[in-house]
Design an enzyme around this catalytic site. Structure first.
Site, PDB file in Angstrom:
ATOM      1  N   CYS A 254       0.873  -1.185   0.000  1.00 32.38           N
ATOM      2  CA  CYS A 254       0.000   0.000   0.000  1.00 32.38           C
ATOM      3  C   CYS A 254       0.904   1.227   0.000  1.00 32.38           C
ATOM      4  CB  CYS A 254      -0.951   0.005   1.197  1.00 32.38           C
ATOM      5  SG  CYS A 254      -1.808  -1.572   1.429  1.00 32.38           S
ATOM      6  N   ALA A 255       1.792   1.275  -1.000  1.00 30.45           N
ATOM      7  CA  ALA A 255       2.940   2.190  -1.001  1.00 30.45           C
ATOM      8  C   ALA A 255       2.641   3.597  -1.512  1.00 30.45           C
ATOM      9  CB  ALA A 255       4.056   1.587  -1.860  1.00 30.45           C
ATOM     10  N   ALA A 256       1.631   3.756  -2.378  1.00 28.73           N
ATOM     11  CA  ALA A 256       1.393   5.088  -2.963  1.00 28.73           C
ATOM     12  C   ALA A 256       1.025   6.088  -1.860  1.00 28.73           C
ATOM     13  CB  ALA A 256       0.280   4.999  -4.000  1.00 28.73           C
ATOM     14  N   GLY A 258       4.285   7.011  -2.152  1.00 22.15           N
ATOM     15  CA  GLY A 258       5.717   6.714  -2.211  1.00 22.15           C
ATOM     16  C   GLY A 258       6.584   7.385  -1.155  1.00 22.15           C
ATOM     17  N   CYS A 375      -3.265   5.401   9.387  1.00 20.20           N
ATOM     18  CA  CYS A 375      -3.459   6.799   9.789  1.00 20.20           C
ATOM     19  C   CYS A 375      -4.870   6.944  10.366  1.00 20.20           C
ATOM     20  CB  CYS A 375      -3.202   7.767   8.638  1.00 20.20           C
ATOM     21  SG  CYS A 375      -4.202   7.479   7.175  1.00 20.20           S
TER      22      CYS A 375
END
Length: 429
Positions: A254-256, A258, A375
């Site tokens: 779930c990198a975007a 970046g 978050c």
């Protein structure tokens, strides 16, 4: 059409698309900003964010001042009046200018016949402003949060919910991450001060600097050269806990967009990093961030629930799972979250998080580290999620983040702190 006449009507259309169509403001706003001059972009952003931050108050005021709601094709006028209220209550725009420009907004959205109505409602508000605002402060829910979310916060944080609500209603601080491959944090801070700006370090996150007041990125020393990145302090905590090392195989899931991928590579430039996200469009931001910082990672589109489809049978030394969540910890940055999320979303998100955790755990090497982060500030997505995972996963051990009974570390949003964020560090036996 004058450009700034258009500004109020554009803000009204943006808010309408968020509230009525469930669109995210970060998707709606950029194309509208292209329609105004550079100097007006910031005001358009301020009006959109501000109206969404205070939406429930503005809605309450309209209901007090209008006998019946605007519906159908007139609905944009409802939001245009809100933009007018917001300017009169919260901005330094002279009232006569705010009024005139908002009334002119009716022409821009081809409803000139309603100029009189808008003018009348805004002037009536001006006459009764003090009384109305006092009445709202005494109303059933003056928190500027939907009641379902308020109930969850009160239940989870009986002592702290008021401070959380207050923090959510503030403008967010601007945090930066110094690229330690170019400068130490203190060396870059000196460059910032030479440029005439003030910043503050964070006691727990070694690369983090909070600006005294937000700046455009081109004013940050060496931004284009990759010396510094805009990233909230709490988001930086993920990589501090992950503690990546050179030559390791690391998965950022779930990198975007970046930010965490590049932070991993700043901490361990020779690590082999795979960055995976389900959203193909948002992956372009990962490429942009890697390019600006002159870094390389393997970037893939893939669903965290089905790692067999994209991980090529690899096992990882470390996995950072920044799980999809309600984003209730970043409301001050994205006030539209309050109105886009629904109470029923929370169990659905918790179920998705559980699926991803269970799916990806087998791809962690024995002795490896997985950092689970969100978050969110809701226990169902955080401590309760990890407690249940530990109960059903015999080879998972919690490390340095809470206890098995109360697992994880929960940051809450605060004026001079990072956003609301949760972390749990897990080691595979």
């Amino acid at each position: 059409m004058k450009k700034n006449t258009n500004l109020r009507s554009l803000a009204a259309q943006a808010v309408e698309q968020v509230v009525e169509d469930g669109q995210s403001l970060s998707n709606v706003l950029p194309p509208l900003q292209q329609k105004v001059s550079d100097k007006d972009k910031a005001l358009l952003q301020e009006l959109c964010f501000g109206v969404l931050r205070t939406l429930s108050q503005l809605e309450w005021l309209i209901n007090k001042l209008m006998s019946r709601p605007m519906t159908g094709k007139q609905r944009t006028i409802h939001y245009l009046i809100m933009v007018g209220f917001y300017q009169l209550i919260y901005t330094r725009i002279p009232p006569h200018a705010a009024l005139a420009e908002t009334v002119e907004g009716a022409v821009a959205i081809k409803r000139p016949q309603l100029k009189g109505l808008i003018n009348g409602v805004l002037r009536q508000f001006q006459r009764q402003q003090e009384t109305l605002l006092e009445a709202f402060a005494q109303s059933e829910n003056p928190s500027l949060h939907p009641s379902w979310l308020l109930k969850r916060l009160q239940h989870a944080y009986p002592q702290q919910w008021e401070a959380i609500v207050e923090a959510n209603n503030q403008r967010p601080p601007m945090w930066l991450r110094v690229n330690r491959n170019h400068h130490s944090r203190d060396a870059w801070l000196a460059l910032l001060e030479e440029a005439g700006h003030k910043g503050f370090t964070h006691p727990a996150y070694p690369d983090a600097i909070r600006l005294e007041s937000p700046l455009p990125v081109h004013a940050l020393p060496g931004f284009e050269e990759g010396w510094v990145t805009v990233q909230d302090a709490s988001a930086q905590g993920c990589v501090t806990l992950l503690a990546p090392e050179n030559s390791e195989q690391i998965l950022d899931l779930c990198a975007a967009p970046g930010g965490k991928t590049t932070h991993i590579l700043e901490a361990a430039p020779d690590a082999q990093v795979m960055a995976v996200d389900v959203d193909e469009k948002r992956l372009s931001r990962v490429y942009d961030n890697l390019k600006r910082l002159g870094m390389k990672a393997q970037v893939k589109q893939g669903d965290g629930r089905y790692p067999a489809q994209w991980c090529e049978g690899m096992q990882f030394d470390r996995i950072l799972l920044d799980a999809p969540c309600s984003a209730t910890g970043v409301i001050r940055r994205h006030p539209d979250i309050k109105w886009l999320r629904r109470d029923r979303d929370i169990p659905e998100l918790a179920s998705l998080q559980r699926e991803i955790l269970d799916a990806v755990w087998p791809y962690l090497k024995p002795g490896g580290t997985l950092v689970y982060a969100t978050c969110s500030i809701l226990p169902e997505e955080n401590s309760e999620q990890i407690r249940a995972f530990l109960e059903r996963t015999s080879d998972a051990v919690l490390s340095g983040t809470g206890t098995p009974e109360d697992p994880g570390k929960q940051n809450l949003p605060a004026a001079e702190e990072g956003d609301g964020f949760f972390y749990a560090k897990l080691i595979k036996k």
